[in-house]
Every structure is written in structure tokens, then in C-alpha cells.
Design an enzyme around this catalytic site. Structure first.
Site, PDB file in Angstrom:
ATOM      1  CB  CYS B 112      -0.956   0.011   1.187  1.00 32.18           C
ATOM      2  SG  CYS B 112      -2.045  -1.407   1.207  1.00 32.18           S
ATOM      3  CG  HIS B 240      -3.000   3.314   1.799  1.00 32.06           C
ATOM      4  ND1 HIS B 240      -3.594   2.969   0.603  1.00 32.06           N
ATOM      5  CD2 HIS B 240      -3.191   2.270   2.634  1.00 32.06           C
ATOM      6  CE1 HIS B 240      -4.113   1.760   0.721  1.00 32.06           C
ATOM      7  NE2 HIS B 240      -3.885   1.313   1.942  1.00 32.06           N
ATOM      8  CG  ASN B 270      -7.152  -0.491   0.983  1.00 31.54           C
ATOM      9  OD1 ASN B 270      -6.321  -0.368   0.085  1.00 31.54           O
ATOM     10  ND2 ASN B 270      -6.822  -0.791   2.230  1.00 31.54           N
TER      11      ASN B 270
END
EC number: 2.3.1.180
Lengths: 79, 314
Positions: B112, B240, B270
Site C-alpha cells: 500500500c 493511503h 482500498n
């Protein structure tokens, strides 16, 4: 610190983090079932408690803290 | 020494929108719970598109927005942890499809935090004189790695891509990409896992939440300090897009009430390495941040790894 003082400190944290009414906070109350504190809020409570009481509460200990009384006992033993 | 700056952004999302109600038909969950715990309302899930297809689409848009042509590009870096193919890498596929001739081309996997790592790497390459014009992409097809029977993860992850075109600045021009603050917490490596062949993503949610909401804000402040930007000057914070409550937790510690806090997670889920360039590209497209204004990017995730920097908005 007495158990009552620790409970009062936790009540302040619970109000700040999860909007729990301080009058509802007592040793016999379950964080999840009685105070409606979800798993992520519980992490925030633990982090705030570490700062407030100067103790370390590792990740693997968090799941054992089911009630306010559990947390009070843990903090009392560590401090 | 000349630095670099982001000239343009572009993004791509699959057309299929998946609502929380649809997820609730697959696993025992509901819209209210998902909104409350992770802040996601919808996410985009790919059909036939591969990671390379999505990366190419995003990179192509960024290139079109930049005013440069394929012939100008000499470096392509793709951050991804979900590409199925080991070779050719995604960067070579992007270069081939866009007609970029002979660029340095490689993929980078820090899960990520990937886009911020890639942006730092590209900035360094340009500063070293190893490249002049680069395309940096974050692209993920996490739906391939999602266990659609696991309600703790399948509500979170999604697909998409975002890309930036980065170019060298002139010697007398201020750098548009600030020094990267990067690192890892390898002792927490078990907290996010995508292990083995045909793996599923698993994570220890509470552990990741705790790390992200406590460790990241001081590192993000370091990135501001190293760029010479006071947090109060930030026009936007694009972290993020892991979980809306993680974003809120970090933002609270940064104390930046006037900055736009990117919350693309609400509509996009996500998307790991794609989440930062996707969110930034949308902010740029909607002209929500003035060109030249400082924006703090910060990625964190599997590894555990983190990276972030202050950039000037294209």
C-alpha cells in the site's frame, strides 16, 4: 492511583474517543456489549490509556480486556 | 541540483460499481457496519481488465494531460502487489502499449505504500541524471486476491490505477517533489499478508489500525519538515486510502484543519498502491487544489512499509 481514579480516567477517555456517557462507565461494564465500543475504538482507548497512565498495553493483551474492570486491573498492575 | 515535479495526473477505475448491499448478499455484513468501520460506500471491481490494462489506461491519461509525448518518456515505474504475471513486468507492458521507446521499466512492490516509494525512487533517478521524464503508476487488482467469503477483508479491497508524469525541474526552479521519508516496521510483518501461490489478503486489523494511527503522523510531519513546509501551509493531505477511521486518526494528529483530507475511499474502497494517485488525480481533475500548492502524500501498509513526501500540486 486507586481503582476509582483509574475508572474515572478511563471514563474520560471513553467519552473523548467513543462518545460514551461517563455515568455509564463502571467496572462491571463490557466495552463491546454495554458501552458499544467497537474493535477500532477499543484500540484508540488503549492508545489513549497508555499515554494517560504511562503503561504499555501490547496488541495481544487488548483482546483480554473485556470489561472496564479488566482494564482497571491491568493498568493497576502495570503502574 | 535539479529536482523533479509532477506535471500531470491520470486515473482509471473499472466501470463496475459494487455497493455494500451487494457485498451483504455474499457475506454476513451490512451497509451501516461497513460505513461505520471502514467508511466505504461503494468500490470499483474489475472485470476482464488486468493490472497492466488499468495501469496503461491511467498512464495514458496522465501522459495526455502532461503535454509530453511517449517519445519524451525514459523511465516507467509501476507500484503494484497484485499483478499476476511475473514477466513481462507491468511497466514493460505499459511502455509497449503506449509506444514508449526503450525506457528503463520496472515494477516495485511495497504493497500500500508503493506509489510514494515509486515517486521517491523516480525523483532520485531524475536527480541523479538517470532519467528526465518518467511515468509513475500505482495499479492494483485486489479483487483477484480477495477471499469473497471473508467478511473482514472482502468489504475493504478494490481495483483501480492512478498515474503521474514526473519531469526534471530547471536548475533555478524549486523542486516539486520533496524529500521522501521512507522506512518499514519489519517486526510487524505478519500484520498484512499476501502469501503463497494464488493467495488471499489477510490482515490483523487492530494491529494495523494501531500502527497506522500512532506511527504514521510523526513520520508525515517529518516529510513536511524535510520539505520546508509547515503543516498549516498544506493545501491537501492524500494518505493511503486504507480505512476512513485511520485517515481521520492520522489527520487529527497532524492538526491540519484547513487542508483538504482526501477521502476517495468512500467511493473507491482500498486500492493499495493505486489509492494515493487515484485520489490525487481526482483532486487535480476537480481543480480542488491550486496548481503549485503543497500536498502531503503518505503511504503505509504491508511489510509493514511506509513512504511519503510533500509534492507541489500539478
Amino acid at each position: 492511583m486507586t481503582r476509582d481514579e483509574i475508572t474515572a480516567g478511563l471514563a474520560e477517555i471513553l467519552e473523548e474517543v467513543a462518545g460514551v456517557n461517563p455515568d455509564d462507565v463502571a467496572e462491571g461494564k463490557s466495552f463491546t456489549d454495554d458501552l458499544d465500543v467497537d474493535s477500532l475504538s477499543m484500540v484508540e482507548v488503549v492508545v489513549a490509556a497508555e499515554e494517560k497512565f504511562g503503561v504499555k498495553i501490547p496488541d495481544n493483551e487488548v483482546q483480554n480486556l473485556k470489561t472496564v474492570g479488566d482494564a482497571v486491573s491491568y493498568i493497576e498492575a502495570q503502574s | 541540483m535539479a529536482g523533479s515535479r509532477i506535471v500531470a495526473m491520470g486515473h482509471y477505475q473499472p466501470s463496475r460499481v459494487v455497493t455494500n448491499d451487494e457485498i451483504a448478499q455474499m457475506v454476513d455484513t451490512n451497509d451501516e457496519w461497513i460505513r461505520d468501520r471502514v467508511g466505504i460506500v461503494t468500490r470499483r471491481i474489475a472485470g476482464d481488465e488486468t493490472v497492466a490494462d488499468m495501469a496503461t489506461a491511467a498512464a495514458g491519461k496522465a501522459l495526455a494531460n502532461s503535454g509530453l509525448t511517449a517519445a519524451d518518456i525514459d523511465l516507467v515505474v509501476v507500484a503494484t502487489c497484485s499483478s499476476a504475471d511475473r514477466s513481462p513486468n507491468v511497466a514493460c507492458r505499459v511502455a509497449a502499449k503506449l509506444g514508449i521507446n526503450a525506457p528503463a521499466a520496472f515494477d516495485l512492490n511495497t504493497a500500500c505504500s508503493g506509489f510514494a516509494y515509486a515517486l521517491g525512487t523516480v525523483d532520485h533517478a531524475i536527480r541523479a541524471g538517470a532519467a528526465r521524464n518518467a511515468i509513475v503508476v500505482g495499479a492494483e487488482k485486489l479483487s483477484d486476491l480477495t477471499d469473497w467469503t471473508d467478511r473482514s477483508t472482502c468489504i475493504i479491497f478494490a481495483d483501480g490505477a492512478g498515474a503521474a508524469v514526473v519531469t526534471a525541474t530547471a536548475d533555478d526552479e524549486p523542486a516539486g517533489i520533496g524529500p521522501v521519508v521512507w522506512g518499514s516496521a519489519p517486526e510487524k510483518s505478519d500484520a498484512v499478508r499476501i502469501e503463497g501461490w494464488q493467495p488471499y489478503i489477510t490482515q490483523e486489523g487492530q494491529s494495523v489500525f494501531r500502527w497506522a494511527t500512532t506511527a504514521i503522523a510523526p513520520l508525515a510531519l517529518q516529510a513536511c519538515e524535510r520539505a520546508g513546509v509547515h503543516p498549516s501551509e498544506l493545501a491537501a493531505f492524500v494518505p493511503h486510502q486504507a480505512n476512513a477511521r485511520i485517515i481521520d486518526g492520522i489527520a487529527k494528529r497532524l492538526n491540519i484543519p484547513d487542508a483538504i483530507i482526501a477521502k476517495d475511499i468512500v467511493e473507491s474502497g482500498n486500492t493499495s498502491a493505486a489509492s494515493i494517485p487515484l485520489a490525487l488525480s481526482k483532486l487535480v481533475e476537480r481543480r480542488e487544489v491550486p496548481s503549485g500548492a503543497p500536498v502531503l502524500l503518505f503511504g503505509f501498509g504491508g511489510g509493514l512499509t511506509y513512504a511519503g513526501q510533500v509534492v507541489r500540486c500539478p
